[in-house]
Design an enzyme around this catalytic site. Sequence first.
Site, PDB file in Angstrom:
ATOM      1  N   HIS A 142       0.862  -1.025  -0.026  1.00  0.00           N
ATOM      2  CA  HIS A 142      -0.048  -0.046   0.114  1.00  0.00           C
ATOM      3  C   HIS A 142       0.706   1.220   0.275  1.00  0.00           C
ATOM      4  O   HIS A 142       2.192   1.142   0.393  1.00  0.00           O
ATOM      5  CB  HIS A 142      -0.750   0.010   1.225  1.00  0.00           C
ATOM      6  CG  HIS A 142      -0.238   0.288   2.712  1.00  0.00           C
ATOM      7  ND1 HIS A 142       0.216  -0.813   3.379  1.00  0.00           N
ATOM      8  CD2 HIS A 142       0.131   1.254   3.150  1.00  0.00           C
ATOM      9  CE1 HIS A 142       1.011  -0.372   4.276  1.00  0.00           C
ATOM     10  NE2 HIS A 142       0.845   0.811   4.404  1.00  0.00           N
ATOM     11  N   SER A 144       1.050   5.010   1.889  1.00  0.00           N
ATOM     12  CA  SER A 144       0.276   5.438   3.170  1.00  0.00           C
ATOM     13  C   SER A 144       0.117   7.085   2.946  1.00  0.00           C
ATOM     14  O   SER A 144       0.840   7.559   2.227  1.00  0.00           O
ATOM     15  CB  SER A 144       1.312   5.647   4.218  1.00  0.00           C
ATOM     16  OG  SER A 144       1.665   4.119   4.777  1.00  0.00           O
ATOM     17  N   ASP A 226       6.898  17.027   3.986  1.00  0.00           N
ATOM     18  CA  ASP A 226       7.495  17.058   2.695  1.00  0.00           C
ATOM     19  C   ASP A 226       7.344  15.386   2.593  1.00  0.00           C
ATOM     20  O   ASP A 226       8.502  14.726   2.589  1.00  0.00           O
ATOM     21  CB  ASP A 226       8.667  17.568   2.563  1.00  0.00           C
ATOM     22  CG  ASP A 226       9.425  17.441   1.191  1.00  0.00           C
ATOM     23  OD1 ASP A 226       8.518  17.208   0.070  1.00  0.00           O
ATOM     24  OD2 ASP A 226      10.648  17.538   1.013  1.00  0.00           O
ATOM     25  N   PRO A 227       6.391  14.712   2.339  1.00  0.00           N
ATOM     26  CA  PRO A 227       6.312  13.430   2.314  1.00  0.00           C
ATOM     27  C   PRO A 227       7.048  12.701   0.956  1.00  0.00           C
ATOM     28  O   PRO A 227       6.956  13.302  -0.029  1.00  0.00           O
ATOM     29  CB  PRO A 227       4.738  13.116   2.332  1.00  0.00           C
ATOM     30  CG  PRO A 227       4.227  14.278   1.677  1.00  0.00           C
ATOM     31  CD  PRO A 227       5.191  15.269   2.111  1.00  0.00           C
ATOM     32  N   HIS A 230       5.693   6.385  -1.177  1.00  0.00           N
ATOM     33  CA  HIS A 230       6.173   5.294  -1.666  1.00  0.00           C
ATOM     34  C   HIS A 230       5.283   4.127  -1.410  1.00  0.00           C
ATOM     35  O   HIS A 230       4.409   4.152  -0.470  1.00  0.00           O
ATOM     36  CB  HIS A 230       7.828   5.174  -1.197  1.00  0.00           C
ATOM     37  CG  HIS A 230       7.573   4.930   0.358  1.00  0.00           C
ATOM     38  ND1 HIS A 230       7.384   5.990   1.269  1.00  0.00           N
ATOM     39  CD2 HIS A 230       7.768   3.698   1.090  1.00  0.00           C
ATOM     40  CE1 HIS A 230       7.307   5.557   2.476  1.00  0.00           C
ATOM     41  NE2 HIS A 230       7.368   4.195   2.401  1.00  0.00           N
TER      42      HIS A 230
END
Length: 287
Positions: A142, A144, A226-227, A230
């Site tokens: 998944h 996130s 600041d993701p 992935h």
Amino acid sequence: MYTTTYRMMLVSYSSSSDEESENGGEASNDHDIKSFSPMCQEDPEGLNPGKKPKMKQPAGKPSRLPLPGCLLAMFPEDMDSKTEDSSLHGGRVRSFKHERGNWATYVYLPYHPEEEFGDLMEELLSAAAACDVVLTRQEEFHLSLSQTVVLRHHWIQPFTQSLKAGLLHCKRFGCLAGRLKIYCNAERTRTFLGMEVVTGHAQLLDLVRVVDRTMTEFHLDTFYEDPSFHVSLAWCVGDLTVQLGLCLQELQRLIDNHEDGPFLLRLDCVEVRCRTGNKTFRFPLEP
């Protein structure tokens, strides 16, 4: 062909598998037991109904009635110790202590692997093992959209209703991932090999803003500023970012030189999901 970069990311992965129900998904709270069933009211001496027994007790000690056996069986003493035993979960350690009535919760987009993905994963795991890093493949995949947070049982319905309302007009989209990256959780108890998104970043940020509004409403932690979006592919116990980094270039080469050209993980973002304990809530996006 993507240029391989190695940048260790600290992320707040839950150190135990939050996708397991384990007891963290139970709905017990202080108000669940309001009265006792007649079956719990034991009469061990077979006394006549209506006749009060005479209690003998040592002098100087206050009287204390024993709990009926059926109540003791409802709350086994070793339950918590078992859920905290890391040997039962592949060596993984919880990020937060298990408590009854607390539900580990996160929001995500599911990834359903293509047929060729399995063969590629075997190659990646073998190449990592050659560098003395033994990776375990994720049981499910998944992307996130939130950190893992803790919900009390009575929050679940209003929390999911808030998510549903916020996602009501969000559109479906697709995104691609093709660049390997190494991640480590904040406690440094697990290291992950992930595949970072290379397209669809703006749409993912839109979803995160919706999820963050619900998190803020319930005074819970929002997502990273600041993701690095992935999909985690595999993991190992401990902080092995340096060791895994030594073979990252070889792992990326397997991705880039795939038999039909560079492998791109295709994520069809048609449904947002929220998992809380052993329950999964689904929120379809608009076509």
